[in-house]
Design an enzyme around this catalytic site. Structure first.
Site, PDB file in Angstrom:
ATOM      1  CG  LEU A 178       9.565   3.380  10.571  1.00 21.57           C
ATOM      2  CD1 LEU A 178       8.302   3.113   9.761  1.00 21.57           C
ATOM      3  CD2 LEU A 178       9.767   4.879  10.752  1.00 21.57           C
TER       4      LEU A 178
ATOM      5  CG  ASN B 274       1.512   2.169   4.358  1.00 20.42           C
ATOM      6  OD1 ASN B 274       0.359   1.782   4.187  1.00 20.42           O
ATOM      7  ND2 ASN B 274       2.563   1.423   4.017  1.00 20.42           N
TER       8      ASN B 274
ATOM      9  CE1 TYR C 122      -2.310  -4.336  12.101  1.00 18.11           C
ATOM     10  CE2 TYR C 122      -4.611  -4.881  11.681  1.00 18.11           C
ATOM     11  CZ  TYR C 122      -3.456  -4.216  11.320  1.00 18.11           C
ATOM     12  OH  TYR C 122      -3.439  -3.435  10.191  1.00 18.11           O
TER      13      TYR C 122
ATOM     14  CB  ILE D 194      -0.938  -0.005   1.224  1.00 20.31           C
ATOM     15  CG1 ILE D 194      -1.990  -1.112   1.076  1.00 20.31           C
ATOM     16  CG2 ILE D 194      -1.604   1.352   1.400  1.00 20.31           C
ATOM     17  CD1 ILE D 194      -2.836  -1.329   2.314  1.00 20.31           C
TER      18      ILE D 194
END
Length: 294
Positions: free
Chosen positions: A73, A99, A194, A25
């Site tokens: 990250l 994202n 999640y 994505i």
């Protein structure tokens, strides 16, 4: 306002896209931003996967720029160094696309399996019966922490540093877009931890929106919350041993594509300056068949 007209104001401005690898994505979003003339910094742990985006459509590089940047990250110090580098080389961030994310296809409590068997001895004429129970695929603490680090902490830190970058430069029309999920609005019974991280994204996004309002800022905060999208994400969630389950799911029903999600991002960015798209929640027409996500 048309999408083309709305995107004109973003030409030559700086966007930072995390998780911008080929076939994802984030990769689709990065390509669309470059097509619209933006200086787009594509972030990934493996920047060769960002470099591959240039091979998808080299013609778009005449309109904007794609700059691959390597960053883990999960490490806050690397995120801070990234924003320092962006400031030194490009002035700062005007559009932040959070994202990157991760998940593990395991229930919090684990799966309970019951086994039993019967054996008949023809010598003793006795039936022997044995049974046992075991718990498989229980989510571990490190797996929880990995999801929190990337899905919540890294996202929040990127939001904070991007917004500070905008405020420092007097940018009052910046935009932060957080990639959420339908699981950030409703719990379906799978990917439960999640889902918890995505509910946190909903809270962070709404909280930042209110903080911007208190400051009198017109910096926009948008969530994009797609349902089932055919990417490598689900394969990674199931893991190598159960990757066939992801394949079976995608073969059974038509899923959305990364481009469908990128279209939603462009729609939000192209909205008139006085319009804030707060959340876009969308699903494929065909629902996920029962039992396919177990």
């Amino acid at each position: 306002m048309s999408t083309t007209t709305g995107m004109k104001r973003w030409e030559n401005r700086v966007a930072l896209v995390t998780g911008a690898s080929d076939g994802t994505i984030g990769g689709a979003i990065a390509l669309d931003l470059v097509r619209n003339g933006m200086i787009t910094i594509g972030v990934a742990r493996n920047i060769s996967l960002v470099e591959k985006l240039k091979d998808v459509d080299s013609s778009i590089l005449k309109k904007g720029k794609l700059i691959p940047y390597k960053c883990d990250l999960a490490k806050p110090d690397e995120i801070e160094k990234m924003f320092t580098w962006v400031k030194a080389n490009y002035g700062g961030v005007d559009v932040m696309i959070n994202n990157a994310g991760t998940s593990v296809m395991k229930p919090i409590l684990g799966r309970v399996l019951h086994f039993s068997s019967t054996y008949f001895s023809k010598f003793t004429f006795i039936h022997l019966r044995c049974s046992f129970t075991c718990v498989l695929a229980e989510m571990g603490v490190e797996e929880m922490r990995t999801q929190l680090d990337l899905n919540v902490i890294a996202l929040t830190l990127c939001c904070k540093l991007a917004i500070n970058s905008m405020l420092e430069r007097g940018i009052n029309d910046g935009h932060v877009i957080n990639m959420n999920s339908v699981l950030g609005h409703q719990v379906y019974g799978h990917l439960n931890f999640y889902a918890a991280t995505k509910f946190a994204v909903t809270a962070v996004s709404e909280g930042l929106r209110k903080e911007m309002a208190k400051k009198g800022s017109f910096i926009k905060i948008t969530q994009i919350s797609p349902g089932r999208v055919e990417t490598k994400f689900l394969y990674n969630s199931f893991g190598e041993s159960e990757a066939d389950k992801a394949k079976a799911l995608y073969n059974s029903v038509k899923s959305m594509s990364p481009q469908d999600v990128s279209d939603a991002v462009i729609h939000a960015l192209a909205a008139a300056p006085h319009v804030q798209v707060q959340d876009i929640i969308f699903n494929p027409i065909e629902p996920t068949p029962p039992g396919m996500m177990k």
